[in-house]
Design an enzyme around this catalytic site. Structure first.
Site, PDB file in Angstrom:
ATOM      1  N   TYR A 105      44.889  37.616  48.028  1.00 59.36           N
ATOM      2  CA  TYR A 105      43.674  38.181  47.313  1.00 59.36           C
ATOM      3  C   TYR A 105      42.620  37.489  48.536  1.00 59.36           C
ATOM      4  O   TYR A 105      41.909  37.979  49.160  1.00 59.36           O
ATOM      5  CB  TYR A 105      43.714  36.620  46.832  1.00 59.36           C
ATOM      6  CG  TYR A 105      42.570  36.056  45.749  1.00 59.36           C
ATOM      7  CD1 TYR A 105      42.321  37.637  44.546  1.00 59.36           C
ATOM      8  CD2 TYR A 105      41.402  35.388  46.448  1.00 59.36           C
ATOM      9  CE1 TYR A 105      41.076  36.689  43.873  1.00 59.36           C
ATOM     10  CE2 TYR A 105      40.314  35.165  45.582  1.00 59.36           C
ATOM     11  CZ  TYR A 105      40.612  35.954  43.986  1.00 59.36           C
ATOM     12  OH  TYR A 105      38.883  35.496  43.363  1.00 59.36           O
ATOM     13  N   SER A 144      34.429  36.388  46.275  1.00 55.44           N
ATOM     14  CA  SER A 144      35.375  34.977  45.904  1.00 55.44           C
ATOM     15  C   SER A 144      35.105  33.935  47.959  1.00 55.44           C
ATOM     16  O   SER A 144      34.421  34.372  48.411  1.00 55.44           O
ATOM     17  CB  SER A 144      36.665  35.070  45.943  1.00 55.44           C
ATOM     18  OG  SER A 144      37.181  33.893  45.839  1.00 55.44           O
TER      19      SER A 144
END
Length: 261
Positions: free
Chosen positions: A160, A147
């Site tokens: 995250y 990501s």
């Protein structure tokens, strides 16, 4: 070998975790079009059935298994079953993941651990299960869905970002440790992609929607289809000397400081 044949996945078995919908389904569909046999897992039978139906509607005969990426015994059992019923896995896409958008001081340690467990421990567990078969075959491709949060921080995504930063380094370490066995491990780093997970952020008039479009040189959200060709490249012989790399497919966000106010 002709250059286009290097991108073929003919005869390969590809496992996509969490591959019943969204980014996982898009990548699995692309791999099938490139010639691979698709295997996927999900957390329950309902999602596996949903995935089988979606693949079938796309003309793809996929094999679905119920297993939890955080449970090592379940994953080891699933991989053994796949090897027996379909074949040794040539390509692994560690796609299964979650996000919890909670301010850090409001997030419980249990919530933090859950994100780390699925988004970081899960890829470790699944990669550990498939690497022996790849060593036996003399080749393998592992693609971890990283990501932009592997590189950047943002409000409400502490767990995250920590997990994806760790996944970036796990990617590099797998490349370092198993490159000698002709196994390439790379990361695919999506930017902001239009999926069911991001649907609430893309509602008309939502300030985050305007923010992302302004911060992206491409001036739009990405689509799962934008990830398909890069994912095929990383799974194919065309990337045999690419190892430990994170390929960001983000419309240019990481390269861009943004417009002057």
């Amino acid at each position: 070998m002709g250059i286009m044949k290097k991108f073929s996945l003919e005869g390969k078995v590809a496992l996509v975790t969490g591959g019943s919908y969204g980014i996982g389904f898009a990548i699995g569909s692309a791999y099938a079009e490139a010639g691979a046999t698709i295997v996927f897992n999900d957390i329950n039978q309902e999602l596996v059935d949903k995935g089988i139906k979606a693949y079938k509607e796309a003309g793809i005969n996929a094999f679905g298994y119920v297993s939890d990426v955080t449970k090592e015994d379940e994953i080891q059992s699933m991989v053994a079953k796949v090897e027996q019923e379909v074949g040794i896995i040539d390509i692994l896409v560690n796609n299964a993941g979650i996000i919890k958008r909670i301010p850090m001081i409001e997030m419980t340690a249990a919530e933090f651990r859950q994100v780390i467990d699925i988004d970081l421990n899960g890829p470790f567990i699944v990669a550990k299960a498939v690497i022996p078969g790849m060593i036996k075959k003399g080749h393998g491709k592992i693609i971890n869905i990283c990501s932009m949060m592997s590189e950047l921080g943002r409000e409400t995504v502490s767990a995250y970002a920590a997990a994806k930063g760790g996944l970036k380094m796990l990617t590099r370490n797998i490349a370092s440790e198993y490159g000698q066995f002709n196994i390439q491990c790379n990361g695919l780093g999506p930017g902001y992609i239009a999926t069911p997970q991001t649907a609430p952020l893309r509602e008309e008039g939502h300030p985050f929607n305007s923010f992302i479009i302004a911060k992206t040189p491409a001036a739009r959200w990405g689509t799962p289809e934008d990830l398909q060709s890069p994912a095929v490249f990383l799974a194919s012989e065309a990337s045999d000397f690419v190892n430990g790399h994170i390929l960001y497919v983000d419309g240019g966000i990481l390269a861009y400081i943004g417009k002057q106010p």
